[in-house]
Design a protein around this motif. Structure first.
Motif, PDB file in Angstrom:
ATOM      1  N   THR A   3       0.776  -1.093   0.018  1.00 15.88           N
ATOM      2  CA  THR A   3       0.384   0.021   0.071  1.00 15.88           C
ATOM      3  C   THR A   3       1.278   1.025   0.275  1.00 15.88           C
ATOM      4  O   THR A   3       2.308   1.165  -0.403  1.00 15.88           O
ATOM      5  CB  THR A   3      -0.867  -0.060   1.303  1.00 15.88           C
ATOM      6  OG1 THR A   3      -0.001   0.126   2.402  1.00 15.88           O
ATOM      7  CG2 THR A   3      -1.442  -1.576   1.609  1.00 15.88           C
ATOM      8  N   THR A   6       0.813   6.798   2.949  1.00 17.61           N
ATOM      9  CA  THR A   6       0.480   7.284   3.174  1.00 17.61           C
ATOM     10  C   THR A   6      -1.354   7.384   2.430  1.00 17.61           C
ATOM     11  O   THR A   6      -1.382   6.678   1.889  1.00 17.61           O
ATOM     12  CB  THR A   6       0.123   8.937   3.394  1.00 17.61           C
ATOM     13  OG1 THR A   6       0.267   9.005   1.702  1.00 17.61           O
ATOM     14  CG2 THR A   6       1.900   9.513   3.818  1.00 17.61           C
ATOM     15  N   ALA A   7      -2.523   7.036   3.252  1.00 14.77           N
ATOM     16  CA  ALA A   7      -3.601   6.893   2.773  1.00 14.77           C
ATOM     17  C   ALA A   7      -3.925   8.300   2.205  1.00 14.77           C
ATOM     18  O   ALA A   7      -4.130   9.454   2.501  1.00 14.77           O
ATOM     19  CB  ALA A   7      -4.979   6.859   4.008  1.00 14.77           C
ATOM     20  N   GLY A   9      -6.699   9.372   1.331  1.00 11.18           N
ATOM     21  CA  GLY A   9      -8.321   9.700   2.222  1.00 11.18           C
ATOM     22  C   GLY A   9      -8.911   9.684   0.704  1.00 11.18           C
ATOM     23  O   GLY A   9      -9.077   8.962   0.062  1.00 11.18           O
ATOM     24  N   ASN A  93      -0.021   5.326   7.401  1.00 14.80           N
ATOM     25  CA  ASN A  93      -1.692   5.534   7.418  1.00 14.80           C
ATOM     26  C   ASN A  93      -2.027   4.003   8.474  1.00 14.80           C
ATOM     27  O   ASN A  93      -1.152   3.585   8.881  1.00 14.80           O
ATOM     28  CB  ASN A  93      -2.413   4.791   5.808  1.00 14.80           C
ATOM     29  CG  ASN A  93      -1.715   3.575   5.142  1.00 14.80           C
ATOM     30  OD1 ASN A  93      -1.235   2.798   6.167  1.00 14.80           O
ATOM     31  ND2 ASN A  93      -2.035   3.605   3.818  1.00 14.80           N
ATOM     32  N   SER A 138      -4.581  18.482   1.226  1.00  8.53           N
ATOM     33  CA  SER A 138      -4.471  17.872   2.825  1.00  8.53           C
ATOM     34  C   SER A 138      -3.899  18.841   3.320  1.00  8.53           C
ATOM     35  O   SER A 138      -3.017  19.495   2.846  1.00  8.53           O
ATOM     36  CB  SER A 138      -3.284  16.217   2.346  1.00  8.53           C
ATOM     37  OG  SER A 138      -3.608  15.986   3.400  1.00  8.53           O
TER      38      SER A 138
END
Length: 607
Positions: A3, A6-7, A9, A93, A138
């Motif tokens: 993954t 970071t996410a 969002g 994340n 962000s």
């Protein structure tokens, strides 16, 4: 990691979040989304994919992709790929950072080292942050002043890959950091990773920044700022400048490296594409002819259980490149890996980037039906030459696919077999010695009062790994090797030292692919009383050590202690078995002695 760091969002503003990561950045792989998308994808498969850039369908598709189909393609990239995701924070994340569950990236890295020992852990990111750049909305990345930007690939790039006109970057745009904020981007990523115990980074998609230069001073200027900031941050946060530069073959990238030196030499290892395997070997070796003058080449990972794993392993052994595999945990061919790596994990790396030999520089080793790919390299005391049959597959520039030759085409050339001639002079320094000696004799070069160069060895010992054959040859003499499709052979080449009647050439560890790399030094000298001679070789001792010796020595010692040895009168091959002592592999001195028999041996012979 599977993954992103970071996410991204929730999808907000111009930030699109990927869902199913099994589909790549390719509309031909989308299925079962909705009727409209399915119809569009089928039309794309039938009329656009693989078509010439100037085809009407391609031009029509590009126009539709950037207008009427843009919302649909945005959804496709968001739902089925990761290529529209953007970096929205420097911390990982929730999969890796969750204080409520006592989970952190640092604890994860520590658990890896606790389970597998002293590892070096690298993390991946792109030169722009993530595939889609940096999030423009962000609050955690607001200080980077990222703005929406659309790339403008050059005509030459679009000729090679028309899909750059409608990929995720072209459709969704990229979040490009503000000018002068590049160091903040990389400092934010790298400081967090370093605090988490990460040892280095792989920085991908580097050539993708050039097309973002319009409006920012041009591609080279944008790339220069990013590469400079990335290298400064790597040097500050990761000991030894531990950075793998990946997908970085644009000239503006290559000519801006000042601190980092490890360069991916070609496209990826594609395990599920049989036709890609021989093409990969050709690409990395020919590219290394140029890239090896700029940095240290990386020929990419492979899997040790792959059907072509032995061919890949042999190429890495002669490639002078880092050796790493992407095996699934628990699925390994340890017998193969032991031919590359010593018991303590040390790899016997050759000195240079593996390059094609002179006689195949202008051969089409993938498609002419007769040429073997030959790659040479050099070790401290030996040379190494690899021969590979990589015929029958190629990258088709028109269809932009790896193409496999039809079986009947291969059968026309004897079942796809080719013949390779392995010569000591294939190792370029050995060949140059012969040329220099000839020119010196002719007076073509030299002079000016300089002392003459040492004459080249009259003979070389050439040992073939798979055939286990030893021959003593002149520099231009050859051993003929017949290779079936995807077969290979590796030969260690060692200059023969001669003193009186004694000849000596250490070959190294015979059961390793670049076994000659185990030889650290070698000498041969006559000694008193007359008729005695001694040869030494300092070798990493972990298995079957071989050397060419004439005549058979009276005694062989390892670190001063006599050991049993085997000797083949026909070939002159001397072998000694030395097992690695414990976890560490240490260099040991192998010493062979020639001379009159000892007195007790004489008395025994007389009686």
């Amino acid at each position: 990691l599977d993954t992103p760091l970071t996410a991204a969002g929730a999808a907000a503003g111009d930030d699109y979040v990927a869902g199913d990561e099994s589909t790549l950045n390719n509309p031909t792989l989308a299925n079962d989304t909705n009727a409209v998308v399915d119809w569009v994808c089928n039309w794309y498969r039938d009329h656009v994919d693989g078509a010439d850039r100037g085809a009407i369908a391609v031009r029509l598709w590009r126009g539709l992709a950037l207008t009427l189909l843009r919302p649909t393609l945005k959804s496709f990239f968001a739902e089925q790929t990761t290529f529209s995701k953007r970096l929205s924070a420097f911390r990982a994340n929730g999969k890796f950072e969750d204080p409520s569950a006592d989970r952190s990236l640092r604890s994860f890295v520590q658990s890896l080292r606790g389970e597998f020992g002293p590892l070096r852990v690298y993390c991946w990111h792109t030169l722009g942050g993530y595939w889609g750049g940096v999030c423009t909305s962000s609050p955690l990345t607001a200080h980077l002043a990222a703005a929406q930007h659309f790339p403008r690939p050059t005509d030459s790039l679009l000729e090679v890959e028309p899909a750059l006109g409608w990929d995720a970057a072209a459709v969704c745009g990229v979040g490009a950091v503000g000018e002068g904020r590049e160091i903040e981007l990389f400092h934010g990523i790298h400081s967090y990773l370093a605090e988490s115990g990460v040892d280095g980074v792989k920085v991908d998609a580097q050539s993708g920044l050039g097309p973002l230069g319009c409006g920012f001073g041009g591609g080279p200027r944008v790339v220069s700022r990013h590469v400079g900031a990335m290298e400064a941050s790597v040097g500050e946060h990761f000991r030894g400048n531990r950075c793998i530069n990946c997908m970085c073959h644009s000239s503006e990238n290559l000519y801006h490296y000042r601190e980092t030196s490890l360069l991916r030499a070609a496209d990826d290892f594609y395990p599920d594409e049989p036709a890609a395997q021989p093409v990969h070997l050709a690409h990395v070796s020919y590219n290394s002819l140029f890239l090896g003058e700029i940095g240290h080449v990386d020929w990419d990972m492979f899997t040790s259980t792959h059907s072509d794993a032995h061919m890949h392993a042999a190429a890495r052994a002669v490639g002078g490149c880092p050796i790493y595999v992407s095996d699934q945990p628990g699925e390994h061919d340890f017998d193969l890996l032991r031919t590359l790596v010593l018991p303590d994990g040390t790899a016997l790396l050759a000195r240079h980037a593996g390059r094609p030999t002179r006689d195949v520089l202008f051969s089409d080793v993938n498609a002419d039906g007769v040429s073997a790919l030959k790659i040479w390299n050099e070790n401290a005391c030996t040379g190494v030459v690899g021969a590979f049959n990589v015929q029958g597959a190629r990258w088709d520039r028109a269809t932009r696919r790896f193409e496999q030759a039809a079986a009947e085409e291969e059968e026309e050339e004897g079942g796809g077999a080719v013949t390779a001639l392995l010569r000591p002079a294939d190792v370029a320094p050995f060949g140059r010695r012969e040329i220099a000696a000839e020119e010196g004799e002719d007076g073509a070069r030299g002079g000016g009062g300089s002392s003459p160069a040492a004459p080249p060895p009259a003979e070389y010992a050439l040992y073939t790994h798979r055939a286990e054959g030893l021959r003593v040859l002149g520099a231009e003499d050859a051993v003929e090797v017949r290779l079936a499709a995807r077969e290979w052979e590796i030969a260690v080449v060692a200059p023969v030292r001669a003193e009186g009647e004694v000849r000596w050439a250490p070959l190294g560890l015979l059961d390793m692919l670049n076994g000659g790399g185990a030889v650290l030094s070698s000498s041969l000298a006559l000694s008193s009383p007359p008729g005695e001679a001694a040869a030494t070789a300092v070798v990493w001792a972990a298995g079957r050590i071989g050397a060419f010796a004439r005549p058979a020595p009276l005694e062989v010692c390892v670190d001063g202690s006599p050991v049993r040895f085997e000797y083949d009168e026909g070939s002159g091959l001397l072998t000694v078995n030395v097992a690695a002592d414990g976890a560490e592999v240490e260099p040991l001195e192998l010493r062979a002695r020639w001379g009159p028999p000892a007195e007790e041996e004489e008395e025994e012979q007389q009686s």
